[in-house]
Write a protein that holds these residues in place. Structure first.
Motif, PDB file in Angstrom:
ATOM      1  N   SER A  36       0.830  -1.197   0.000  1.00 34.26           N
ATOM      2  CA  SER A  36       0.000   0.000   0.000  1.00 34.26           C
ATOM      3  C   SER A  36       0.863   1.244   0.000  1.00 34.26           C
ATOM      4  CB  SER A  36      -0.912   0.008   1.230  1.00 34.26           C
ATOM      5  OG  SER A  36      -0.122   0.022   2.413  1.00 34.26           O
ATOM      6  N   GLY A  37       0.360   2.283  -0.656  1.00 36.00           N
ATOM      7  CA  GLY A  37       1.046   3.563  -0.667  1.00 36.00           C
ATOM      8  C   GLY A  37       2.189   3.618  -1.652  1.00 36.00           C
ATOM      9  N   PRO A  38       1.981   4.216  -2.830  1.00 36.54           N
ATOM     10  CA  PRO A  38       3.080   4.324  -3.798  1.00 36.54           C
ATOM     11  C   PRO A  38       4.099   5.376  -3.383  1.00 36.54           C
ATOM     12  CG  PRO A  38       1.162   5.514  -4.597  1.00 36.54           C
ATOM     13  CD  PRO A  38       0.741   4.829  -3.323  1.00 36.54           C
ATOM     14  N   ILE A  39       5.238   5.342  -4.034  1.00 38.62           N
ATOM     15  CA  ILE A  39       6.259   6.381  -3.905  1.00 38.62           C
ATOM     16  C   ILE A  39       6.179   7.236  -5.163  1.00 38.62           C
ATOM     17  CG2 ILE A  39       8.742   6.862  -3.828  1.00 38.62           C
ATOM     18  CD1 ILE A  39       9.008   4.077  -2.427  1.00 38.62           C
ATOM     19  N   PHE A  40       6.036   8.538  -4.994  1.00 38.96           N
ATOM     20  CA  PHE A  40       5.994   9.453  -6.132  1.00 38.96           C
ATOM     21  C   PHE A  40       7.323  10.202  -6.243  1.00 38.96           C
ATOM     22  CE2 PHE A  40       1.579   8.695  -6.631  1.00 38.96           C
ATOM     23  CZ  PHE A  40       1.205   9.229  -7.868  1.00 38.96           C
ATOM     24  N   ILE A  41       7.814  10.347  -7.470  1.00 39.02           N
ATOM     25  CA  ILE A  41       8.980  11.181  -7.766  1.00 39.02           C
ATOM     26  C   ILE A  41       8.495  12.260  -8.726  1.00 39.02           C
ATOM     27  CG2 ILE A  41      11.296  11.273  -8.768  1.00 39.02           C
ATOM     28  CD1 ILE A  41      10.698   7.929  -8.137  1.00 39.02           C
ATOM     29  N   VAL A  42       8.523  13.511  -8.277  1.00 37.71           N
ATOM     30  CA  VAL A  42       7.923  14.599  -9.040  1.00 37.71           C
ATOM     31  C   VAL A  42       8.940  15.721  -9.242  1.00 37.71           C
ATOM     32  CG1 VAL A  42       6.024  16.246  -9.176  1.00 37.71           C
ATOM     33  CG2 VAL A  42       5.665  14.040  -8.054  1.00 37.71           C
ATOM     34  N   GLY A  43       9.017  16.213 -10.455  1.00 45.73           N
ATOM     35  CA  GLY A  43       9.874  17.353 -10.755  1.00 45.73           C
ATOM     36  C   GLY A  43       9.401  18.014 -12.025  1.00 45.73           C
ATOM     37  N   LEU A  44       9.876  19.222 -12.296  1.00 47.87           N
ATOM     38  CA  LEU A  44       9.569  19.875 -13.565  1.00 47.87           C
ATOM     39  C   LEU A  44      10.201  19.097 -14.711  1.00 47.87           C
ATOM     40  CD1 LEU A  44      10.124  23.649 -12.698  1.00 47.87           C
ATOM     41  CD2 LEU A  44       7.947  22.571 -13.292  1.00 47.87           C
ATOM     42  N   PRO A  45       9.657  19.213 -15.926  1.00 54.05           N
ATOM     43  CA  PRO A  45      10.327  18.609 -17.076  1.00 54.05           C
ATOM     44  C   PRO A  45      11.775  19.083 -17.186  1.00 54.05           C
ATOM     45  CG  PRO A  45       8.131  19.372 -17.690  1.00 54.05           C
ATOM     46  CD  PRO A  45       8.391  19.883 -16.299  1.00 54.05           C
ATOM     47  N   ARG A  46      12.665  18.160 -17.568  1.00 52.23           N
ATOM     48  CA  ARG A  46      14.097  18.422 -17.734  1.00 52.23           C
ATOM     49  C   ARG A  46      14.794  18.728 -16.412  1.00 52.23           C
ATOM     50  NH1 ARG A  46      14.668  15.535 -21.506  1.00 52.23           N
ATOM     51  NH2 ARG A  46      16.780  16.349 -21.813  1.00 52.23           N
ATOM     52  N   SER A  47      14.263  18.197 -15.329  1.00 55.29           N
ATOM     53  CA  SER A  47      14.897  18.391 -14.019  1.00 55.29           C
ATOM     54  C   SER A  47      15.701  17.172 -13.580  1.00 55.29           C
ATOM     55  CB  SER A  47      13.832  18.706 -12.956  1.00 55.29           C
ATOM     56  OG  SER A  47      12.942  17.609 -12.816  1.00 55.29           O
ATOM     57  N   GLY A  48      15.783  16.146 -14.440  1.00 51.93           N
ATOM     58  CA  GLY A  48      16.511  14.941 -14.088  1.00 51.93           C
ATOM     59  C   GLY A  48      15.642  13.853 -13.503  1.00 51.93           C
ATOM     60  N   SER A  49      14.315  14.029 -13.574  1.00 56.18           N
ATOM     61  CA  SER A  49      13.412  13.058 -12.946  1.00 56.18           C
ATOM     62  C   SER A  49      13.441  11.705 -13.643  1.00 56.18           C
ATOM     63  CB  SER A  49      11.983  13.608 -12.907  1.00 56.18           C
ATOM     64  OG  SER A  49      11.501  13.870 -14.206  1.00 56.18           O
ATOM     65  N   SER A  50      13.727  11.674 -14.947  1.00 54.90           N
ATOM     66  CA  SER A  50      13.793  10.382 -15.649  1.00 54.90           C
ATOM     67  C   SER A  50      14.953   9.543 -15.112  1.00 54.90           C
ATOM     68  CB  SER A  50      13.949  10.590 -17.156  1.00 54.90           C
ATOM     69  OG  SER A  50      12.778  11.129 -17.712  1.00 54.90           O
ATOM     70  N   TRP A  51      16.086  10.192 -14.891  1.00 54.60           N
ATOM     71  CA  TRP A  51      17.255   9.492 -14.342  1.00 54.60           C
ATOM     72  C   TRP A  51      16.980   9.025 -12.914  1.00 54.60           C
ATOM     73  CZ3 TRP A  51      21.545  12.063 -11.290  1.00 54.60           C
ATOM     74  CH2 TRP A  51      22.584  11.159 -11.016  1.00 54.60           C
ATOM     75  N   VAL A  52      16.481   9.933 -12.084  1.00 58.44           N
ATOM     76  CA  VAL A  52      16.219   9.587 -10.684  1.00 58.44           C
ATOM     77  C   VAL A  52      15.131   8.521 -10.594  1.00 58.44           C
ATOM     78  CG1 VAL A  52      15.424  10.476  -8.464  1.00 58.44           C
ATOM     79  CG2 VAL A  52      16.984  11.841  -9.865  1.00 58.44           C
ATOM     80  N   GLY A  53      14.060   8.702 -11.356  1.00 52.63           N
ATOM     81  CA  GLY A  53      12.993   7.716 -11.338  1.00 52.63           C
ATOM     82  C   GLY A  53      13.459   6.355 -11.812  1.00 52.63           C
ATOM     83  N   GLY A  54      14.279   6.332 -12.873  1.00 52.16           N
ATOM     84  CA  GLY A  54      14.783   5.073 -13.386  1.00 52.16           C
ATOM     85  C   GLY A  54      15.679   4.357 -12.396  1.00 52.16           C
ATOM     86  N   CYS A  55      16.508   5.115 -11.683  1.00 51.12           N
ATOM     87  CA  CYS A  55      17.424   4.503 -10.712  1.00 51.12           C
ATOM     88  C   CYS A  55      16.696   3.994  -9.475  1.00 51.12           C
ATOM     89  CB  CYS A  55      18.509   5.511 -10.311  1.00 51.12           C
ATOM     90  SG  CYS A  55      19.741   5.827 -11.607  1.00 51.12           S
ATOM     91  N   LEU A  56      15.613   4.657  -9.086  1.00 46.62           N
ATOM     92  CA  LEU A  56      14.822   4.171  -7.957  1.00 46.62           C
ATOM     93  C   LEU A  56      13.870   3.061  -8.410  1.00 46.62           C
ATOM     94  CD1 LEU A  56      13.916   7.544  -6.191  1.00 46.62           C
ATOM     95  CD2 LEU A  56      15.615   5.867  -5.459  1.00 46.62           C
ATOM     96  N   GLY A  57      13.322   3.222  -9.598  1.00 47.83           N
ATOM     97  CA  GLY A  57      12.347   2.269 -10.085  1.00 47.83           C
ATOM     98  C   GLY A  57      12.917   0.917 -10.447  1.00 47.83           C
ATOM     99  N   ILE A  58      14.241   0.819 -10.626  1.00 53.07           N
ATOM    100  CA  ILE A  58      14.865  -0.461 -10.981  1.00 53.07           C
ATOM    101  C   ILE A  58      14.982  -1.378  -9.775  1.00 53.07           C
ATOM    102  CG2 ILE A  58      17.270   0.181 -10.554  1.00 53.07           C
ATOM    103  CD1 ILE A  58      15.922  -1.837 -13.563  1.00 53.07           C
ATOM    104  N   SER A  59      14.666  -0.889  -8.603  1.00 54.57           N
ATOM    105  CA  SER A  59      14.754  -1.719  -7.394  1.00 54.57           C
ATOM    106  C   SER A  59      13.993  -3.027  -7.583  1.00 54.57           C
ATOM    107  CB  SER A  59      14.173  -0.968  -6.196  1.00 54.57           C
ATOM    108  OG  SER A  59      13.993  -1.835  -5.094  1.00 54.57           O
TER     109      SER A  59
END
Length: 294
Positions: A36-59
């Protein structure tokens, strides 16, 4: 057709095939176990969220969704993806994507499913939904709708955001004036101020500077994994090292592989001092935490 383009086209085809297969499996009753309860990673476009999300999401304990609301919205609408979402102003694409997200369905868009191996029938592990989004003005709706266990908010120097967007031809072209740079800086600051107001009453928020992650990616991600309750594995370490390794720097502006240490302040090579000063003058029009200065 060049070899690189042909390879990219084949990758998209196979990704779509895997996605359709996962959608069929979900309809047949292959459901992903979830905490229960997702983890959200939120940032403006081009703020590096794809990299951060990908590195956390690969867990190995994560089920990663890449911009489920934004990508569905962008497919149906043209224009900016950063806008305020209120209970009385929720786009249909957001509502439909949220329903599918709550059902743990992959049937949103192929690009939303970044790691097919995390889904049934390839994996039946109980996983934590990790959701990366690029509309920080939807934070209050995300909180009310999903009750996330943690909201990770990513900020980046406004010059870094401006430089990245300009490279893609989104903003601040060759004919842009210093007033245009000033207005862009004010826009970033205004959106961050609105975001802070939306998350003010949420206890489970962590604000992270992109530049801090870039300087020590392995140590920072290990700390984030512990704080978020995600499982760190050999795959996680390999992914973080590979995505921040200079030897794997990609020319694709949407790639999550980078020379992280250099990428943090690469904008200094392309923005003049006058442009930077104008940008930060606009940025200073709004009261924000002491994240960035010129």
């Amino acid at each position: 057709m060049s070899g690189a383009k042909e390879g990219a086209d084949m990758y998209r085809v196979w990704k779509a095939i895997f996605w359709l297969f996962l959608c069929v499996c979900h309809r047949m009753g292959f459901k992903a176990g979830r905490e229960s309860g997702p983890i959200f990673i939120v940032g403006l476009p081009r703020s590096g969220s794809s990299w951060v999300g990908g590195c956390l999401g690969i867990s190995s304990s994560a089920l990663y969704y890449r911009e489920p609301c934004t990508r569905a919205y962008s497919a149906a609408n043209e224009g900016r993806v950063v806008f305020e979402v209120t209970p009385d102003n929720v786009p249909d694409a957001y509502l439909l994507s949220s329903q599918k997200l709550c059902r743990h369905s992959p049937h949103i868009r192929p690009s939303v499913v970044a790691y097919p191996h995390q889904w049934p029938p390839f994996s039946r592990n109980v996983r934590v939904p990790v959701v990366k989004e690029v509309n920080p003005l939807a934070c209050s709706w995300f909180i009310d709708r999903f009750n996330p266990r943690m909201m990770v908010v990513l900020v980046r120097h406004p010059a870094g955001i401006a430089s990245s967007m300009r490279t893609l031809g989104w903003v601040l072209g060759e004919e842009s004036t210093l007033d245009d740079w000033r207005r862009f800086g004010a826009r970033v600051a205004r959106e961050w101020q609105q975001m802070l107001a939306q998350i003010a009453d949420c206890d489970q928020v962590k604000i992270v500077r992109y530049e801090d992650i870039c300087q020590a990616p392995l140590e920072t991600f290990q700390g984030l994994y512990r704080e978020l309750g995600l499982e760190w594995s050999a795959m996680s370490e390999q992914w973080v090292r590979g995505s921040s390794n200079a030897k794997l720097q990609s020319k694709d502006h949407f790639s999550i592989r980078r020379d992280s240490a250099k990428n943090a302040y690469r904008w200094r090579e392309s923005i003049t001092q006058d442009q930077l000063q104008a940008l930060m003058e606009g940025y200073a029009e709004y009261e924000l935490p002491d994240w960035y200065q010129a």
